[in-house]
Design a protein around this motif. Structure first.
Motif, PDB file in Angstrom:
ATOM      1  N   PHE A 182     -27.704   5.212   0.851  1.00 18.55           N
ATOM      2  CA  PHE A 182     -26.814   4.081   1.097  1.00 18.55           C
ATOM      3  C   PHE A 182     -26.508   3.438  -0.245  1.00 18.55           C
ATOM      4  CE2 PHE A 182     -29.181   4.440   5.114  1.00 18.55           C
ATOM      5  CZ  PHE A 182     -28.137   4.482   6.018  1.00 18.55           C
ATOM      6  N   PRO A 183     -25.320   2.840  -0.394  1.00 18.86           N
ATOM      7  CA  PRO A 183     -25.006   2.221  -1.691  1.00 18.86           C
ATOM      8  C   PRO A 183     -25.885   0.992  -1.972  1.00 18.86           C
ATOM      9  CG  PRO A 183     -23.192   1.919  -0.141  1.00 18.86           C
ATOM     10  CD  PRO A 183     -24.185   2.820   0.514  1.00 18.86           C
ATOM     11  N   ILE A 239     -30.919  -7.729  -1.739  1.00 17.53           N
ATOM     12  CA  ILE A 239     -30.078  -6.546  -1.559  1.00 17.53           C
ATOM     13  C   ILE A 239     -29.921  -5.875  -2.917  1.00 17.53           C
ATOM     14  CG2 ILE A 239     -27.818  -5.711  -0.846  1.00 17.53           C
ATOM     15  CD1 ILE A 239     -27.707  -8.234   0.992  1.00 17.53           C
ATOM     16  N   ILE A 240     -30.459  -4.639  -3.014  1.00 14.73           N
ATOM     17  CA  ILE A 240     -30.408  -3.893  -4.275  1.00 14.73           C
ATOM     18  C   ILE A 240     -30.047  -2.442  -3.992  1.00 14.73           C
ATOM     19  CG2 ILE A 240     -31.986  -5.383  -5.564  1.00 14.73           C
ATOM     20  CD1 ILE A 240     -34.258  -3.506  -4.901  1.00 14.73           C
ATOM     21  N   PRO A 251     -30.747   1.662  -3.835  1.00 18.74           N
ATOM     22  CA  PRO A 251     -31.939   2.448  -3.489  1.00 18.74           C
ATOM     23  C   PRO A 251     -32.710   2.920  -4.722  1.00 18.74           C
ATOM     24  CG  PRO A 251     -30.059   3.175  -2.208  1.00 18.74           C
ATOM     25  CD  PRO A 251     -29.553   2.194  -3.203  1.00 18.74           C
ATOM     26  N   GLN A 252     -32.024   3.190  -5.848  1.00 11.69           N
ATOM     27  CA  GLN A 252     -32.701   3.646  -7.060  1.00 11.69           C
ATOM     28  C   GLN A 252     -33.633   2.554  -7.603  1.00 11.69           C
ATOM     29  OE1 GLN A 252     -29.291   3.875  -6.638  1.00 11.69           O
ATOM     30  NE2 GLN A 252     -29.266   6.075  -6.173  1.00 11.69           N
ATOM     31  N   GLU A 253     -33.147   1.299  -7.618  1.00 12.15           N
ATOM     32  CA  GLU A 253     -33.970   0.184  -8.088  1.00 12.15           C
ATOM     33  C   GLU A 253     -35.181  -0.008  -7.170  1.00 12.15           C
ATOM     34  OE1 GLU A 253     -31.725  -3.488  -8.843  1.00 12.15           O
ATOM     35  OE2 GLU A 253     -29.936  -2.240  -9.024  1.00 12.15           O
ATOM     36  N   ALA A 254     -34.933   0.066  -5.853  1.00 12.73           N
ATOM     37  CA  ALA A 254     -36.009  -0.104  -4.873  1.00 12.73           C
ATOM     38  C   ALA A 254     -37.042   1.015  -5.017  1.00 12.73           C
ATOM     39  CB  ALA A 254     -35.440  -0.117  -3.466  1.00 12.73           C
ATOM     40  N   ALA A 297     -28.704  -1.999  10.753  1.00 12.68           N
ATOM     41  CA  ALA A 297     -28.424  -3.314  10.167  1.00 12.68           C
ATOM     42  C   ALA A 297     -27.398  -3.169   9.043  1.00 12.68           C
ATOM     43  CB  ALA A 297     -29.711  -3.920   9.634  1.00 12.68           C
ATOM     44  N   ASP A 298     -26.814  -4.299   8.659  1.00  9.11           N
ATOM     45  CA  ASP A 298     -25.845  -4.272   7.580  1.00  9.11           C
ATOM     46  C   ASP A 298     -26.263  -5.274   6.510  1.00  9.11           C
ATOM     47  OD1 ASP A 298     -23.528  -3.533   6.207  1.00  9.11           O
ATOM     48  OD2 ASP A 298     -22.404  -5.239   7.054  1.00  9.11           O
ATOM     49  N   PRO A 299     -26.742  -4.924   5.366  1.00  6.91           N
ATOM     50  CA  PRO A 299     -27.050  -3.563   4.898  1.00  6.91           C
ATOM     51  C   PRO A 299     -28.346  -3.032   5.534  1.00  6.91           C
ATOM     52  CG  PRO A 299     -27.711  -5.167   3.248  1.00  6.91           C
ATOM     53  CD  PRO A 299     -27.045  -5.933   4.355  1.00  6.91           C
TER      54      PRO A 299
END
Length: 178
Positions: A22-23, A37-38, A40-43, A61-63
Motif C-alpha cells: 500500500f502507498p 500514517i507512514i 510501509p518501508q518506514e514502518a 480501513a482507509d488507510p
C-alpha cells in the motif's frame, strides 16, 4: 520425473513485512500507541529495529492498519481463539422421547423430566406417541397428551411443530427457549 512444486498464491499468504503493498499505512506500535500514517518501508525499518514484524490487521480501513508485533505470537493467539470458539460451539441435536397414548402418570412425568433436561442442554426434543394395531383410532387422545406435554414444558421450550401424524406415530417438535 520432476517433482511438482506448488507455489502459494500471494493472496493466500499472510500480509506481513515486504508483502504489504500500500502507498501509505496507519501504524500502531507494540504498546498500542499510534505512530501515524507512514509508508510501509518506514514502518518496516521501525519493526526491524525492534526485531519484530509488521503485520497487516485491517486492509478494509482507509488507510490500512498495520501493527508492529511478533507474527509467530500473533498467529498462535489467533489459532488459540479459533480453537476456543470451536469448543464453545454447540450444535443442537434432536433428542427423542417416545411413549404410548395409554402412558401411566409416573412414566409420563419421567418423559417430561427427560425432555426438560434435553431442552436445558440446548437440544431440540421430538416427542413421539407410538400406535400399535387399531390404537391409531385414538389419535385424538395422543394429540391431547402431546399438547399437555407442550404446556408442561412451556417454561423451557416452545413448540416448533404442532402434533401431526406420521404413519403409525404422532410427533411434535419442541425447541429450547433462547
Amino acid at each position: 520425473m520432476t517433482p511438482v512444486i506448488e507455489k502459494k498464491r500471494t493472496r493466500d499468504l499472510p500480509q506481513i513485512n515486504e508483502r504489504i503493498r500500500f502507498p501509505k499505512i496507519r501504524v500502531i506500535d507494540t504498546d498500542g500507541a499510534q505512530l501515524g500514517i507512514i509508508t510501509p518501508q518506514e514502518a518496516l525499518q521501525l519493526a526491524e529495529e525492534k526485531e519484530l514484524d509488521l503485520v497487516l490487521l485491517s486492509d478494509k480501513a482507509d488507510p490500512p492498519v498495520c501493527r508492529i508485533m511478533d507474527y509467530g505470537k500473533y498467529k498462535f493467539e489467533q489459532e488459540k481463539k479459533a480453537r476456543e470458539a470451536r469448543k464453545k460451539q454447540h450444535t443442537a441435536d434432536v433428542k427423542e422421547v417416545k411413549m404410548r397414548y395409554k402412558i401411566e402418570e409416573h412414566d409420563y412425568n419421567v418423559r417430561v423430566k427427560q425432555a426438560e433436561r434435553f431442552l436445558k442442554d440446548g437440544d431440540k426434543v421430538k416427542a413421539t406417541v407410538m400406535f400399535r394395531g387399531r390404537e391409531i383410532q385414538h389419535s385424538d387422545l395422543a394429540e391431547t397428551l402431546l399438547k399437555r406435554m407442550a404446556t408442561d414444558l412451556e417454561p423451557f421450550g416452545e413448540v416448533q411443530q404442532m402434533p401431526k401424524k406420521e404413519g403409525r406415530n404422532m410427533m411434535m417438535l419442541i425447541s429450547p427457549k433462547k
